[in-house]
Scaffold this motif. Sequence first.
Motif, short mmCIF file in Angstrom:
data_model
loop_
_atom_site.label_atom_id
_atom_site.label_comp_id
_atom_site.label_asym_id
_atom_site.label_seq_id
_atom_site.Cartn_x
_atom_site.Cartn_y
_atom_site.Cartn_z
N ARG A 25 0.81 -1.22 0.00
CA ARG A 25 0.00 0.00 0.00
C ARG A 25 0.84 1.27 0.00
N ALA A 26 2.07 1.18 0.51
CA ALA A 26 2.94 2.37 0.54
C ALA A 26 3.29 2.83 -0.88
N TYR A 27 3.21 1.92 -1.85
CA TYR A 27 3.56 2.27 -3.23
C TYR A 27 2.34 2.73 -4.03
N ILE A 28 1.14 2.61 -3.44
CA ILE A 28 -0.07 3.04 -4.14
C ILE A 28 -0.31 4.50 -3.79
N HIS A 29 0.30 5.37 -4.55
CA HIS A 29 0.33 6.79 -4.25
C HIS A 29 0.19 7.56 -5.56
N PRO A 30 -0.51 8.70 -5.58
CA PRO A 30 -0.67 9.45 -6.83
C PRO A 30 0.64 9.77 -7.54
N LEU A 31 1.68 10.15 -6.77
CA LEU A 31 2.95 10.48 -7.40
C LEU A 31 3.60 9.25 -8.03
N ALA A 32 3.45 8.09 -7.37
CA ALA A 32 4.01 6.86 -7.93
C ALA A 32 3.30 6.48 -9.23
N ILE A 33 1.98 6.67 -9.26
CA ILE A 33 1.23 6.37 -10.48
C ILE A 33 1.63 7.33 -11.59
N ARG A 34 1.78 8.61 -11.23
CA ARG A 34 2.21 9.59 -12.23
C ARG A 34 3.57 9.23 -12.81
N ASP A 35 4.52 8.90 -11.95
CA ASP A 35 5.87 8.59 -12.41
C ASP A 35 5.90 7.33 -13.27
N ALA A 36 4.97 6.42 -13.02
CA ALA A 36 4.97 5.15 -13.73
C ALA A 36 4.41 5.25 -15.15
N ILE A 37 3.40 6.14 -15.36
CA ILE A 37 2.73 6.11 -16.66
C ILE A 37 2.68 7.45 -17.39
N ALA A 38 3.06 8.55 -16.75
CA ALA A 38 2.86 9.87 -17.35
C ALA A 38 3.56 10.02 -18.69
N SER A 39 4.75 9.44 -18.85
CA SER A 39 5.51 9.61 -20.09
C SER A 39 5.16 8.57 -21.15
N ASN A 40 4.26 7.65 -20.82
CA ASN A 40 3.89 6.61 -21.77
C ASN A 40 2.87 7.15 -22.77
N PRO A 41 3.05 6.88 -24.07
CA PRO A 41 2.08 7.37 -25.05
C PRO A 41 0.68 6.78 -24.88
N PHE A 42 0.60 5.67 -24.18
CA PHE A 42 -0.69 5.03 -23.93
C PHE A 42 -1.17 5.29 -22.51
N ALA A 43 -0.75 6.44 -21.97
CA ALA A 43 -1.09 6.76 -20.58
C ALA A 43 -2.59 6.71 -20.29
N PRO A 44 -3.47 7.24 -21.15
CA PRO A 44 -4.91 7.17 -20.84
C PRO A 44 -5.42 5.74 -20.69
N ALA A 45 -5.02 4.86 -21.62
CA ALA A 45 -5.45 3.46 -21.55
C ALA A 45 -4.89 2.77 -20.31
N LEU A 46 -3.62 3.06 -20.01
CA LEU A 46 -3.01 2.48 -18.81
C LEU A 46 -3.72 2.96 -17.55
N PHE A 47 -4.04 4.24 -17.54
CA PHE A 47 -4.72 4.79 -16.37
C PHE A 47 -6.08 4.13 -16.16
N ILE A 48 -6.85 3.98 -17.23
CA ILE A 48 -8.17 3.35 -17.11
C ILE A 48 -8.02 1.90 -16.63
N GLY A 49 -7.01 1.20 -17.17
CA GLY A 49 -6.76 -0.17 -16.70
C GLY A 49 -6.42 -0.21 -15.22
N LEU A 50 -5.60 0.75 -14.77
CA LEU A 50 -5.25 0.81 -13.35
C LEU A 50 -6.47 1.12 -12.50
N GLN A 51 -7.35 1.98 -13.02
CA GLN A 51 -8.54 2.33 -12.23
C GLN A 51 -9.50 1.15 -12.11
N ILE A 52 -9.60 0.35 -13.17
CA ILE A 52 -10.41 -0.86 -13.08
C ILE A 52 -9.83 -1.81 -12.03
#
Length: 210
Positions: A25-52
């Motif tokens: 749970r310590a790694y489930i943080h908004p900044l960690a999610i941002r750092d993981a996918i923000a630079s990915n060209p498929f960031a919207p799809a990745l984000f939706i997958g993470l939210q599911i």
Amino acid sequence: MIKVLTRVMALAIVLAGIALAVVYRAYIHPLAIRDAIASNPFAPALFIGLQIAASLLWVPRTVMGIAAGLIFGLAWGFIWAMVGAVAGASAGFAFARLLGADGVLDTSPRIGRLVQRAETGGSRAVAILRLIPGLPHSLVNTLLALTRVPWRSYLLGSLLGMMPMTFVQVGIGASGSALFEDRAGWIAACLLLAVALAVSFLVKRVAARQ
């Protein structure tokens, strides 16, 4: 037999995922999610997958809302956060229904009549339930799946009910770097949080009257 095995396997996978989410749970943080996918060209799809996944694993929706603001800004963040929130709500609802849980609360001797009254309220009842502050997103998904609320009412009510707090969460995230990294602009984020608390108080009173 195959259906039973499928349900058992699905439940085991989700429970294992919840256990892992608790451990890490310590790694489930908004900044960690941002750092993981923000630079990915498929960031919207990745984000939706993470939210599911977050919805199925009982990760607080606030984390994902703030992350959406951090990654995409206010406008697009709100759009992708809402798409992900509805997709996550649908996944949680479908999963509980897959386990054959629909209608369970209707037969409860204590709350069955109350549930039936809520079911007749349709999307309006679902939206009011979504607006009540303090109720975890995943818990609401599961509770509604235990009723006979139809899919159409569930989806429309969830969409309308999740909009206000999602907008506030994304707004906090959009000012995000300021709030988390102590730069100018943190005041705006704090004001949004104050507005969220005020709205939550008003919604709680309206819901109580309903």
